[in-house]
Design a protein around this motif. Structure first.
Motif, PDB file in Angstrom:
ATOM      1  N   PHE A  89       0.818  -1.190   0.000  1.00 57.98           N
ATOM      2  CA  PHE A  89       0.000   0.000   0.000  1.00 57.98           C
ATOM      3  C   PHE A  89       0.867   1.262   0.000  1.00 57.98           C
ATOM      4  O   PHE A  89       0.641   2.199  -0.762  1.00 57.98           O
ATOM      5  CB  PHE A  89      -0.904  -0.031   1.231  1.00 57.98           C
ATOM      6  CG  PHE A  89      -1.925   1.055   1.252  1.00 57.98           C
ATOM      7  CD1 PHE A  89      -3.047   0.987   0.447  1.00 57.98           C
ATOM      8  CD2 PHE A  89      -1.762   2.154   2.079  1.00 57.98           C
ATOM      9  CE1 PHE A  89      -3.982   1.985   0.472  1.00 57.98           C
ATOM     10  CE2 PHE A  89      -2.693   3.160   2.109  1.00 57.98           C
ATOM     11  CZ  PHE A  89      -3.815   3.078   1.305  1.00 57.98           C
ATOM     12  N   THR A  90       1.889   1.257   0.856  1.00 61.73           N
ATOM     13  CA  THR A  90       2.779   2.419   0.943  1.00 61.73           C
ATOM     14  C   THR A  90       3.465   2.669  -0.390  1.00 61.73           C
ATOM     15  O   THR A  90       3.484   3.802  -0.886  1.00 61.73           O
ATOM     16  CB  THR A  90       3.860   2.195   2.007  1.00 61.73           C
ATOM     17  OG1 THR A  90       3.219   1.743   3.183  1.00 61.73           O
ATOM     18  CG2 THR A  90       4.634   3.448   2.259  1.00 61.73           C
ATOM     19  N   ALA A  91       4.007   1.596  -0.932  1.00 59.89           N
ATOM     20  CA  ALA A  91       4.677   1.746  -2.215  1.00 59.89           C
ATOM     21  C   ALA A  91       3.672   2.257  -3.248  1.00 59.89           C
ATOM     22  O   ALA A  91       3.990   3.127  -4.072  1.00 59.89           O
ATOM     23  CB  ALA A  91       5.279   0.419  -2.655  1.00 59.89           C
TER      24      ALA A  91
ATOM     25  N   VAL B 237       0.879   4.092  -2.727  1.00 55.79           N
ATOM     26  CA  VAL B 237       0.544   5.506  -2.500  1.00 55.79           C
ATOM     27  C   VAL B 237       1.643   6.398  -3.058  1.00 55.79           C
ATOM     28  O   VAL B 237       1.391   7.379  -3.760  1.00 55.79           O
ATOM     29  CB  VAL B 237       0.348   5.776  -0.997  1.00 55.79           C
ATOM     30  CG1 VAL B 237       0.321   7.270  -0.724  1.00 55.79           C
ATOM     31  CG2 VAL B 237      -0.933   5.132  -0.506  1.00 55.79           C
ATOM     32  N   MET B 238       2.885   6.003  -2.757  1.00 59.72           N
ATOM     33  CA  MET B 238       4.027   6.770  -3.244  1.00 59.72           C
ATOM     34  C   MET B 238       3.976   6.875  -4.768  1.00 59.72           C
ATOM     35  O   MET B 238       4.111   7.947  -5.355  1.00 59.72           O
ATOM     36  CB  MET B 238       5.304   6.053  -2.790  1.00 59.72           C
ATOM     37  CG  MET B 238       6.577   6.764  -3.123  1.00 59.72           C
ATOM     38  SD  MET B 238       6.748   8.232  -2.101  1.00 59.72           S
ATOM     39  CE  MET B 238       7.806   9.179  -3.171  1.00 59.72           C
TER      40      MET B 238
ATOM     41  N   VAL C 156       0.966   9.101  -5.957  1.00 58.96           N
ATOM     42  CA  VAL C 156       1.185  10.541  -5.783  1.00 58.96           C
ATOM     43  C   VAL C 156       2.123  11.055  -6.857  1.00 58.96           C
ATOM     44  O   VAL C 156       1.815  12.002  -7.598  1.00 58.96           O
ATOM     45  CB  VAL C 156       1.763  10.839  -4.383  1.00 58.96           C
ATOM     46  CG1 VAL C 156       2.222  12.279  -4.293  1.00 58.96           C
ATOM     47  CG2 VAL C 156       0.724  10.538  -3.314  1.00 58.96           C
TER      48      VAL C 156
ATOM     49  N   LEU D  29      -2.058   1.464   9.795  1.00 66.11           N
ATOM     50  CA  LEU D  29      -1.238   1.393   8.591  1.00 66.11           C
ATOM     51  C   LEU D  29       0.244   1.549   8.934  1.00 66.11           C
ATOM     52  O   LEU D  29       1.096   0.786   8.477  1.00 66.11           O
ATOM     53  CB  LEU D  29      -1.673   2.517   7.645  1.00 66.11           C
ATOM     54  CG  LEU D  29      -1.505   2.272   6.175  1.00 66.11           C
ATOM     55  CD1 LEU D  29      -2.292   1.046   5.756  1.00 66.11           C
ATOM     56  CD2 LEU D  29      -1.977   3.495   5.400  1.00 66.11           C
TER      57      LEU D  29
ATOM     58  N   LEU E 191       3.028  -1.299   8.680  1.00 66.91           N
ATOM     59  CA  LEU E 191       4.211  -1.095   7.847  1.00 66.91           C
ATOM     60  C   LEU E 191       5.489  -1.281   8.669  1.00 66.91           C
ATOM     61  O   LEU E 191       6.468  -1.874   8.197  1.00 66.91           O
ATOM     62  CB  LEU E 191       4.156   0.315   7.251  1.00 66.91           C
ATOM     63  CG  LEU E 191       5.234   0.716   6.265  1.00 66.91           C
ATOM     64  CD1 LEU E 191       5.286  -0.268   5.111  1.00 66.91           C
ATOM     65  CD2 LEU E 191       4.955   2.113   5.738  1.00 66.91           C
TER      66      LEU E 191
ATOM     67  N   PHE F 156      14.503  -1.168  -0.663  1.00 65.11           N
ATOM     68  CA  PHE F 156      13.656  -0.398  -1.550  1.00 65.11           C
ATOM     69  C   PHE F 156      12.614   0.390  -0.762  1.00 65.11           C
ATOM     70  O   PHE F 156      12.361   1.569  -1.021  1.00 65.11           O
ATOM     71  CB  PHE F 156      12.987  -1.346  -2.549  1.00 65.11           C
ATOM     72  CG  PHE F 156      11.772  -0.764  -3.214  1.00 65.11           C
ATOM     73  CD1 PHE F 156      11.908   0.185  -4.213  1.00 65.11           C
ATOM     74  CD2 PHE F 156      10.502  -1.157  -2.826  1.00 65.11           C
ATOM     75  CE1 PHE F 156      10.794   0.725  -4.819  1.00 65.11           C
ATOM     76  CE2 PHE F 156       9.381  -0.610  -3.420  1.00 65.11           C
ATOM     77  CZ  PHE F 156       9.536   0.336  -4.431  1.00 65.11           C
ATOM     78  N   LEU F 157      12.016  -0.256   0.242  1.00 61.04           N
ATOM     79  CA  LEU F 157      10.852   0.329   0.898  1.00 61.04           C
ATOM     80  C   LEU F 157      11.221   1.422   1.905  1.00 61.04           C
ATOM     81  O   LEU F 157      10.493   2.393   2.067  1.00 61.04           O
ATOM     82  CB  LEU F 157      10.056  -0.777   1.597  1.00 61.04           C
ATOM     83  CG  LEU F 157       8.560  -0.520   1.720  1.00 61.04           C
ATOM     84  CD1 LEU F 157       7.935  -0.226   0.380  1.00 61.04           C
ATOM     85  CD2 LEU F 157       7.870  -1.720   2.369  1.00 61.04           C
TER      86      LEU F 157
ATOM     87  N   ALA G 268      11.601   4.591   0.249  1.00 62.67           N
ATOM     88  CA  ALA G 268      10.280   5.012  -0.235  1.00 62.67           C
ATOM     89  C   ALA G 268       9.488   5.658   0.897  1.00 62.67           C
ATOM     90  O   ALA G 268       8.839   6.685   0.709  1.00 62.67           O
ATOM     91  CB  ALA G 268       9.527   3.817  -0.811  1.00 62.67           C
TER      92      ALA G 268
ATOM     93  N   LEU H 146       8.210   9.438   1.041  1.00 63.54           N
ATOM     94  CA  LEU H 146       6.798   9.751   1.270  1.00 63.54           C
ATOM     95  C   LEU H 146       6.692  10.823   2.354  1.00 63.54           C
ATOM     96  O   LEU H 146       5.861  11.730   2.263  1.00 63.54           O
ATOM     97  CB  LEU H 146       6.057   8.482   1.695  1.00 63.54           C
ATOM     98  CG  LEU H 146       4.541   8.523   1.650  1.00 63.54           C
ATOM     99  CD1 LEU H 146       4.057   8.814   0.245  1.00 63.54           C
ATOM    100  CD2 LEU H 146       3.952   7.203   2.137  1.00 63.54           C
TER     101      LEU H 146
ATOM    102  N   ILE I  25       7.377  14.392   0.941  1.00 65.39           N
ATOM    103  CA  ILE I  25       6.478  15.057  -0.023  1.00 65.39           C
ATOM    104  C   ILE I  25       5.896  16.314   0.624  1.00 65.39           C
ATOM    105  O   ILE I  25       5.336  16.250   1.715  1.00 65.39           O
ATOM    106  CB  ILE I  25       5.345  14.114  -0.451  1.00 65.39           C
ATOM    107  CG1 ILE I  25       5.910  13.001  -1.326  1.00 65.39           C
ATOM    108  CG2 ILE I  25       4.274  14.880  -1.223  1.00 65.39           C
ATOM    109  CD1 ILE I  25       4.879  12.007  -1.777  1.00 65.39           C
TER     110      ILE I  25
ATOM    111  N   LEU J 184      -3.557  17.500  -4.108  1.00 65.05           N
ATOM    112  CA  LEU J 184      -4.100  16.225  -4.573  1.00 65.05           C
ATOM    113  C   LEU J 184      -5.487  15.989  -4.006  1.00 65.05           C
ATOM    114  O   LEU J 184      -6.389  15.511  -4.699  1.00 65.05           O
ATOM    115  CB  LEU J 184      -3.180  15.079  -4.148  1.00 65.05           C
ATOM    116  CG  LEU J 184      -2.004  14.783  -5.046  1.00 65.05           C
ATOM    117  CD1 LEU J 184      -1.141  13.709  -4.421  1.00 65.05           C
ATOM    118  CD2 LEU J 184      -2.512  14.324  -6.405  1.00 65.05           C
TER     119      LEU J 184
END
Lengths: 293, 256, 315
Positions: free
Chosen positions: A30-32, A34-35, A38, C110, C114, C129-130, C133, C137, C140, C148
């Motif tokens: 989910f996080t990946a 959303v990123m 966006v 969430l 995570l 990778f995550l 990320a 996030l 941003i 958005l």
């Protein structure tokens, strides 16, 4: 009793195991997602607006046409000004906390102060900047007031990253330098700082990205809706990417017509901030891998 | 071993030294003399105070919060903790080598020049000469003479430790303190460092966790236990005819 | 040596060792101390400025009405610019709490999920990778998330759900959650990773599955660290301004459902501060709102700090 339970236990356990772990894995996906959403959404809708004139011209026709050059300039100037404010103070504070401070009430209070500073909402920094820099010091809405406000905002980030970098240089470096007859400051300057500097600078770049993306602190300390020329002094107002998006999306009289401009500006801002952060993250990963102590 | 030409000049003299970390009594009334050109080994179980004592000799305990000292330590008659003594000055005269090799993340050359540069040596020629001399003295010159610009971090553990020795020697110290200098090294590297200690001719004080090492390389040995100096004498005597039961128990491995 | 019996033989004697610092060294030390103290000084300055500017609302200049504390804290009417003005912060505070708690209902599970994934399940490549990320996030800019919200979720809710406005608590909560999830996740991961391997091994050795180990051993062991993470996420959401300004709708009312629009503290500040004259009652009232916001987030931070210390002590 246990023997009786063993009969049905495995299937139920396995099912529960599967469901729970599935949920957890989904949060990762989910996080990946959303990123990607966006970035993808902004990039897809903003790409059409991006052109050379968009990046190099002034806005025209009530912002419905032309470019966003002054906003790009303003954001860069404000972010760099913030860095100039935060880096000397932040590095200094980090050196004190990592190298000189001994546990005691003073240090606890300083740490608590820095920690709480990092939790103060950015809009409160804006109020503070307005009251102190704009009004009390009489800087007016200006680059100076905005940079100082943003600088204070990112100070805790700079302190935390620098202190961590300093703490990661091994104690043995300091001992070795002292045992060779270096004074405390010589050991810090000649051995500890050179070893910690890349890490400290990485933290500063992350902070720079944060400063570039902030909106609330500069709304009433630095930014204006529209300028016709590059700023000539630090006492002038500037446009900024973040406040430009906010203005076009909420205050404009022609919100629909400026939509491409909004997406374009958002893309430029996103690229700038994520680019800086990504650079810092990559450099940091390289440093960690390359470190031999 | 330098026993034959020992001149019997006392270089370091400790008189009734008590040392506290806060409330903890780390050294209790330690008195001992260390002689010029001799290797003095300090042995004892961990926490016995041997490293603490070593670090007192070049004031490396100064930064420990709440450290208190009573008694006198003299180096060539000068008080180490006198009102006018300067810790920085003392550390320039009393070199130290640590438990783990701790080269700076700089080139071999810059590592060795660090001390001389601190005292203001700037001329390239002079530095070159000092580097060569120090590396030769540390028996490392032949191995690294073509790699001087390379990071000292790239060397093997034994070479790193000898860079650290060379780095200390470049200041031409009067005394060299070594705090378990081979505990992080493999047997071959250990042998090289031990060989260097035996033949250096310097006044060396070495803390070691390894009794065989003390027996191999030192002229005199001091046995510490629970902060007290239990026995101090010629190494050969201490290991063959210990006067104290505690010493005997320790060196024979019967230790409770 | 004779000692009086009341003094134990081991009592510390001798002189404290003080590294004698040269004047240069003392100067350098002082310089760095000043840098560190200045950071603290800012915190004090912020407090002083907020409180002194806020005080002007209750102890006004001659000619202006003194607003009673009861009106400010309990009245639901925020009519700062009307002729018979009213400065009640209650609806704004409730608006802030509404969007914050709604967002934490999303960001909490969430973010913790995570964190568990990163700390306990993800393989090294996935983490590599995550983790960046998640960090990106968090980076941003909030104005982009607010934007958005305005161009995606708002028209969607208005169009498909037939709502009068898409700018409401739910929209705001969703984007605040996007913003605070990374905070919860990365702090939570630190807490979960601090659980020693030996404890996990003990659980596996007793026949527990991965999930059972996570649920019964790892999460309980890091509960205070996880709470710290959620509280700091809460603090971040509560202090967020621009997302709220853009998508919360801006009606100063008590929301009755997730689809009502609200006007939280932060968006009130951002929207109105630009239009008010310095020194006016409205100006002071906005600083008073800032003071409430400051105190709320400070309380959350201190709670997190206290829990965090507790957590470190226990592990």
């Amino acid at each position: 009793m246990l023997a009786a339970r063993r009969g049905f236990e495995p299937r139920r356990r396995r099912r529960r195991e599967f469901t729970a772990l599935l949920f957890i894995r989904l949060t990762g996906a989910f996080t990946a997602g959303v990123m990607a959403l966006v970035v993808g959404f902004i990039a897809f809708n903003g790409a059409g607006a991006i052109s050379v004139p968009f990046l190099t011209e002034y806005p025209r026709d009530a912002m419905t046409a032309g470019g966003i050059l002054p906003a790009i300039e303003g954001t860069l100037i404000l972010a760099l000004g913030a860095l100039l404010t935060a880096v000397p103070l932040g590095f200094g504070a980090a050196v004190y906390l990592a190298e000189y401070a001994r546990p005691g009430p003073l240090v606890s209070v300083i740490r608590l102060g820095v920690l709480n500073l990092s939790g103060v909402p950015s809009v409160v920094f804006g109020l503070f900047g307005l009251a102190l820099f704009v009004k009390t010091f009489g800087f007016g809405r200006s680059i100076l007031a905005g940079s100082l406000t943003l600088g204070l905002l990112i100070l805790p980030t700079v302190v935390a990253a620098s202190e961590e970098a300093l703490r990661q240089t091994p104690q043995s470096f300091r001992e070795a330098a002292l045992a060779l007859g270096a004074s405390r400051w010589q050991a810090i300057r000649q051995v500890v700082l050179p070893a910690a500097l890349p890490g400290m600078l990485t933290g500063a770049i992350l902070a720079l990205g944060r400063a570039a993306g902030e909106t609330a602190p500069i709304v009433f300390t630095a930014s204006c809706a529209y300028t016709l020329a590059s700023p000539g002094s630090v006492f002038q107002e500037v446009m900024a990417l973040s406040t430009h998006i906010l203005n076009l999306a909420t205050n404009g009289t022609r919100i629909e017509e400026t939509l491409p401009q909004q997406f374009g500006t958002a893309l430029v801002l996103l690229a700038l901030v994520l680019g800086l952060s990504l650079c810092a993250i990559i450099v940091r990963a390289k440093l960690r891998k390359g470190r031999r102590w | 071993m330098a026993e034959q030409n020992a001149t019997e000049t006392v270089v370091i003299s400790a008189r009734d030294v008590d040392f506290f970390y806060g409330e903890f009594h780390a050294l209790k009334g330690v008195s001992m003399d260390m002689l010029e050109h001799e290797v003095t080994a300090m042995i004892g179980p961990s926490g016995c105070g041997k490293s603490t004592f070593l670090k007192l000799l070049n004031r490396m305990n100064d930064f420990v919060p709440g450290a208190r000292l009573a008694g006198d330590i003299l180096i060539r008659g000068e008080p180490v903790y006198g009102p006018d003594s300067d810790p920085v000055d003392i550390r320039r005269k009393v070199g130290m080598v640590f438990q783990r090799p701790n080269p700076f993340p700089k080139s071999i050359y810059d590592n060795i020049c660090y001390g001389p540069r601190l005292v203001g040596v700037r001329a390239k020629q002079e530095l070159d000469a000092l580097v060569e001399k120090a590396l030769r003295a540390a028996a490392l010159w032949d191995e690294v003479k073509d790699l001087l610009g390379k990071s000292a971090m790239d060397l093997s553990g034994g070479q790193q430790q000898r860079v650290c020795i060379a780095r200390a020697l470049a200041l031409e110290p009067d005394i060299l303190l070594m705090d378990e200098p081979t505990s992080a090294l493999d047997p071959i590297a250990t042998a090289k460092v031990e060989e260097w200690i035996k033949t250096s001719g310097l006044t060396i004080v070495i803390v070691t966790h390894n009794m065989q090492q003390a027996a191999r390389i030192s002229d005199r040995t001091a046995f510490f236990y629970m902060g007290s100096l239990v026995e101090f004498g010629k190494t050969r005597d201490l290991f063959t005819r210990p006067r104290e039961t505690q010493t005997e128990n320790y060196i024979t491995g019967r230790f409770g | 040596m004779t000692l009086s019996p009341s003094v134990p033989a081991d009592a510390p004697r001798g002189e404290l060792l003080h590294p004698k610092l040269s004047p240069t060294e003392q100067g350098v030390r002082l310089f760095f101390l000043l840098c560190a103290v200045s950071a603290l000084g800012q915190m004090l300055l912020i407090t002083i400025f907020l409180f002194s500017e806020a005080a002007g609302l209750f102890l006004p200049a001659p000619g202006d009405r003194a607003v009673p504390l009861a009106e400010f804290f309990f009245s639901l009417d925020w009519f700062p610019t009307y002729p018979d003005s009213s400065f009640g912060s209650a609806a704004l505070v409730i608006g802030s709490l509404a969007v914050t708690f709604a967002s934490v209902l999303l960001a909490g599970p969430l973010g913790v999920g995570l964190a568990v994934y990163l700390a306990c399940l993800a393989g090294p490549r996935m983490r590599e990778f995550l983790k960046p990320a998640v960090e990106l996030l968090a980076a941003i800019p909030s104005v982009i998330l607010g934007f958005l919200g305005m161009v995606t979720l708002a028209p969607f809710m208005q169009g498909y759900l037939g709502l009068p406005t898409g700018l409401n608590v739910l929209n705001c909560a969703v984007f605040l959650a996007v913003m605070s999830t990374p905070t919860v996740a990365s702090l939570g991961e630190d807490a979960l990773s601090a659980v020693p391997q030996s404890v996990k091994d003990a659980s596996y050795a007793l026949g527990a599955t991965r999930w059972e180990t996570i649920w019964r051993v790892i999460i309980p062991a890091s509960l205070s660290g996880l709470s710290t993470a959620v509280i700091l996420g809460l603090g971040r959401a509560m202090g967020e301004t621009v997302v709220v300004l853009m998508v919360a709708g801006g009606a100063a009312q008590i929301p009755h459902s997730l689809f009502d629009s609200v006007r939280p503290l932060t968006s009130t500040l951002a929207a109105e501060m630009g239009e008010t004259a310095a020194g006016s009652p409205h100006y002071h009232a906005l600083f008073a709102l800032g003071m409430i916001l400051f105190l709320l987030t400070l309380a959350l931070n201190l709670a997190a700090f206290w829990l965090g210390r507790h957590f470190r002590k226990n592990s």
